[in-house]
Motif scaffolding. Structure first.
Motif, PDB file in Angstrom:
ATOM      1  N   CYS A  16       0.849  -1.194   0.000  1.00 18.92           N
ATOM      2  CA  CYS A  16       0.000   0.000   0.000  1.00 18.92           C
ATOM      3  C   CYS A  16       0.887   1.247   0.000  1.00 18.92           C
ATOM      4  CB  CYS A  16      -0.902  -0.036   1.233  1.00 18.92           C
ATOM      5  SG  CYS A  16      -1.720   1.513   1.636  1.00 18.92           S
ATOM      6  N   HIS A  17       0.849   2.025  -1.088  1.00 21.61           N
ATOM      7  CA  HIS A  17       1.711   3.205  -1.156  1.00 21.61           C
ATOM      8  C   HIS A  17       1.318   4.278  -0.147  1.00 21.61           C
ATOM      9  CE1 HIS A  17      -1.533   4.811  -3.658  1.00 21.61           C
ATOM     10  NE2 HIS A  17      -1.007   6.002  -3.479  1.00 21.61           N
ATOM     11  N   ALA A  22       2.418   7.121   5.062  1.00 20.86           N
ATOM     12  CA  ALA A  22       1.985   7.340   6.445  1.00 20.86           C
ATOM     13  C   ALA A  22       3.036   6.846   7.428  1.00 20.86           C
ATOM     14  CB  ALA A  22       0.648   6.641   6.697  1.00 20.86           C
ATOM     15  N   ARG A  23       3.586   5.664   7.161  1.00 22.43           N
ATOM     16  CA  ARG A  23       4.619   5.095   8.037  1.00 22.43           C
ATOM     17  C   ARG A  23       5.808   6.035   8.134  1.00 22.43           C
ATOM     18  NH1 ARG A  23       5.896   1.215   5.088  1.00 22.43           N
ATOM     19  NH2 ARG A  23       4.182  -0.157   5.704  1.00 22.43           N
ATOM     20  N   SER A  24       6.200   6.608   7.015  1.00 20.91           N
ATOM     21  CA  SER A  24       7.338   7.528   6.990  1.00 20.91           C
ATOM     22  C   SER A  24       7.082   8.742   7.881  1.00 20.91           C
ATOM     23  CB  SER A  24       7.603   7.955   5.545  1.00 20.91           C
ATOM     24  OG  SER A  24       8.632   8.893   5.490  1.00 20.91           O
ATOM     25  N   GLU A  54     -10.310   2.390   4.228  1.00 22.24           N
ATOM     26  CA  GLU A  54      -9.744   3.624   4.780  1.00 22.24           C
ATOM     27  C   GLU A  54      -8.249   3.538   5.050  1.00 22.24           C
ATOM     28  OE1 GLU A  54     -12.132   4.095   8.307  1.00 22.24           O
ATOM     29  OE2 GLU A  54     -13.663   5.173   7.203  1.00 22.24           O
ATOM     30  N   ILE A  55      -7.606   2.428   4.732  1.00 27.46           N
ATOM     31  CA  ILE A  55      -6.200   2.283   5.103  1.00 27.46           C
ATOM     32  C   ILE A  55      -5.314   3.280   4.365  1.00 27.46           C
ATOM     33  CG2 ILE A  55      -6.369  -0.120   5.814  1.00 27.46           C
ATOM     34  CD1 ILE A  55      -4.935  -0.736   3.143  1.00 27.46           C
ATOM     35  N   ARG A  69      -4.358   9.445   4.849  1.00 28.46           N
ATOM     36  CA  ARG A  69      -3.107  10.208   4.942  1.00 28.46           C
ATOM     37  C   ARG A  69      -2.886  10.647   6.393  1.00 28.46           C
ATOM     38  NH1 ARG A  69      -1.219  10.567  -0.025  1.00 28.46           N
ATOM     39  NH2 ARG A  69      -2.656  10.831  -1.735  1.00 28.46           N
ATOM     40  N   VAL A  70      -1.613  10.830   6.730  1.00 29.71           N
ATOM     41  CA  VAL A  70      -1.273  11.308   8.071  1.00 29.71           C
ATOM     42  C   VAL A  70      -0.723  12.721   7.937  1.00 29.71           C
ATOM     43  CG1 VAL A  70       0.170  10.959  10.104  1.00 29.71           C
ATOM     44  CG2 VAL A  70      -0.776   8.985   8.911  1.00 29.71           C
ATOM     45  N   ASP A  71      -1.386  13.661   8.566  1.00 32.76           N
ATOM     46  CA  ASP A  71      -0.935  15.040   8.577  1.00 32.76           C
ATOM     47  C   ASP A  71       0.080  15.190   9.717  1.00 32.76           C
ATOM     48  OD1 ASP A  71      -1.343  17.900   9.917  1.00 32.76           O
ATOM     49  OD2 ASP A  71      -1.772  18.060   7.748  1.00 32.76           O
ATOM     50  N   GLU A  72       1.300  15.539   9.364  1.00 36.08           N
ATOM     51  CA  GLU A  72       2.373  15.601  10.364  1.00 36.08           C
ATOM     52  C   GLU A  72       2.065  16.580  11.493  1.00 36.08           C
ATOM     53  OE1 GLU A  72       7.197  16.294  10.514  1.00 36.08           O
ATOM     54  OE2 GLU A  72       6.245  15.705   8.624  1.00 36.08           O
TER      55      GLU A  72
END
Length: 81
Positions: A16-17, A22-24, A54-55, A69-72
């Motif tokens: 999953c790109h 997100a992991r980064s 939703e992943i 997405r993860v917003d920093e």
């Protein structure tokens, strides 16, 4: 299987790109804050299947925080509480 007890948890799947992105972000933030992070996959528990559309899904302190997405900045703010 309940969610792990790490401060930040991400549910994802291999290949999953969006999960890689997100992991980064999560790894960068927790490296600075010292918080714990754990990743689980959709197939590690049938109950996680409800998040399939939703992943990646991220949780902070056991509560759903973000998906796709993860917003920093938002993650930093949540960990600063």
């Amino acid at each position: 299987m309940p969610l792990p007890t790490s401060r930040v948890v991400m549910i994802g799947k291999p290949g999953c790109h969006l999960c890689e992105e997100a992991r980064s972000v999560i790894e960068r933030v927790v490296a600075e804050t010292g918080d714990s992070f754990e990743e689980v996959t959709l197939d590690s528990d049938p109950a996680f299947a409800r998040y399939a559309e939703e992943i990646p899904v991220t949780f902070v302190d056991g509560r759903q925080h973000d998906y796709w997405r993860v917003d920093e900045g938002r993650l930093r703010a949540a960990l600063g509480r």
